[in-house]
Structures are given as structure tokens and as C-alpha cells.
Design a protein around this motif. Sequence first.
Motif, mmCIF file in Angstrom:
data_model
loop_
_atom_site.group_PDB
_atom_site.id
_atom_site.type_symbol
_atom_site.label_atom_id
_atom_site.label_comp_id
_atom_site.label_asym_id
_atom_site.label_seq_id
_atom_site.Cartn_x
_atom_site.Cartn_y
_atom_site.Cartn_z
ATOM 1 N N GLU A 93 12.970 4.660 4.612
ATOM 2 C CA GLU A 93 13.246 4.195 5.972
ATOM 3 C C GLU A 93 14.621 3.538 6.053
ATOM 4 O OE1 GLU A 93 10.649 3.113 4.128
ATOM 5 O OE2 GLU A 93 8.915 4.083 5.056
ATOM 6 N N GLN A 113 6.064 -1.857 -0.090
ATOM 7 C CA GLN A 113 6.212 -1.919 1.367
ATOM 8 C C GLN A 113 7.601 -2.442 1.736
ATOM 9 O OE1 GLN A 113 3.032 -4.260 3.033
ATOM 10 N NE2 GLN A 113 1.453 -2.937 2.172
ATOM 11 N N PRO A 114 8.211 -1.882 2.782
ATOM 12 C CA PRO A 114 9.536 -2.363 3.212
ATOM 13 C C PRO A 114 9.575 -3.867 3.502
ATOM 14 C CG PRO A 114 9.040 -0.286 4.273
ATOM 15 C CD PRO A 114 7.790 -0.700 3.539
ATOM 16 N N ALA A 115 8.478 -4.433 3.943
ATOM 17 C CA ALA A 115 8.443 -5.877 4.226
ATOM 18 C C ALA A 115 8.577 -6.717 2.961
ATOM 19 C CB ALA A 115 7.142 -6.234 4.941
ATOM 20 N N LEU A 171 2.068 -11.203 3.096
ATOM 21 C CA LEU A 171 1.009 -10.442 3.752
ATOM 22 C C LEU A 171 0.195 -11.273 4.739
ATOM 23 C CD1 LEU A 171 -0.336 -8.502 0.643
ATOM 24 C CD2 LEU A 171 0.690 -7.452 2.673
ATOM 25 N N GLU A 191 1.269 -1.075 -4.456
ATOM 26 C CA GLU A 191 1.282 -0.681 -3.040
ATOM 27 C C GLU A 191 1.927 -1.771 -2.184
ATOM 28 O OE1 GLU A 191 -1.997 -0.317 0.483
ATOM 29 O OE2 GLU A 191 -2.559 0.487 -1.474
ATOM 30 N N TYR A 192 1.589 -3.027 -2.445
ATOM 31 C CA TYR A 192 2.176 -4.126 -1.676
ATOM 32 C C TYR A 192 3.670 -4.269 -1.952
ATOM 33 C CZ TYR A 192 -2.602 -5.674 -0.607
ATOM 34 O OH TYR A 192 -3.899 -5.757 -0.176
ATOM 35 N N PHE A 220 13.999 2.363 -0.244
ATOM 36 C CA PHE A 220 12.995 2.713 0.750
ATOM 37 C C PHE A 220 13.575 3.784 1.651
ATOM 38 C CE2 PHE A 220 12.119 -1.719 -0.350
ATOM 39 C CZ PHE A 220 10.791 -1.614 -0.721
#
Length: 179
Positions: free
Chosen positions: A164, A145-147, A29, A141-142, A162
Motif C-alpha cells: 500500500e 499490518q500497515p498500522a 490494536l 499477522e499483527y 508494505f
Amino acid sequence: MLDWSRLKTYQNSKYKSFEELCYQLAKRLHGSRGWFTSIDDSGGGEGVEFYLTLANGDEWGWQAKFYWPNPRLDASRKRSIINSLETSKKNHPRLVQWFLCTPTSFISKGKNNEATWFSQTLSKITGSVPIEHWDDRTIHEYVAQPAMVGISKYFFGELELFPELCFAKISSVRVVRDS
């Protein structure tokens, strides 16, 4: 939500695994803001598990407390958190942000109102240093994330899907029909 009972051990410890999970999330992050230093607290620690040094020399520190399966903050745990915060301020005079990571959300009602304790008692200790709580929802939540691809699999053994990524693969498939 994350199933903390499925957290894999790291260095033979779920506590170390939780610290490492928080480190990996923080680094992904905020890694572009400066450089991270991980602390081996087996000799007493510095009040943080790891910290980020910004380009101007200021620091952000993270303290991870894996209270599981009984996540509530009793008097002893609160003292431990206060001690960590005071120690981090003493050892890191350029500390400008402090994060407390726990695998649960704080309760906000009743005799053991953890949310009020965090926002009022700890803020008196921090003075001008802002504090933030990474609870189970924030961490989930973190992780989602796709990242953060790979984090859930590594720490919980769970396959990550994911939308996406799935739709990108489906849209690139070409259907060929026999005539």
C-alpha cells in the motif's frame, strides 16, 4: 514469518523484548478501548505483563512467555503458565479476557498436545474468563499490518515494505520527458 533468533534485546533481555513487543502490539490494536498499565514483574508480578483497563473498569491481561529456542511446553512451563493465570485472576478480579503470548504455535497431536492442554486445562482454570493464544502466526499477522509500521524494524532490525505504501509513492511520481 518472524525470525525469533533475530529478536533484539531490550533491557539486556530477549524475554523483556518479547514482552515489550506484545505490549506495543496490544497497545496499537486496543489502545482506543481504555488505558494500559505495564507491570514490572521483577518483584514477583501480578500474573500479567500488562493489562488494559476498559472504561467500565473491566480488564484484559496479557502474559508473555518467550520460550526460545526450544518452544515446547514441558510440565514446568505448563505449571508456570497455570501459575500466571491463577495469579492474574487473584490480582485482577475484574479480568474479563486473558491472552497468552508465545513465539510458537501449539502442537495438536501426540503425547504433548499443547493445543488441547490450552483449550481444556486452562479453560477449567479461567472459568468464565475467555483465553486467547497469540502465537507466532498471530504476532506475525499483527506486525505485518500497515498500522504497525516501525515495529518489525525496532524489534528485528528488518526493513518493512508494505505494498500500500510502495504503490502510493509510485503513483505520485511524475515522469518528465525531454523533447
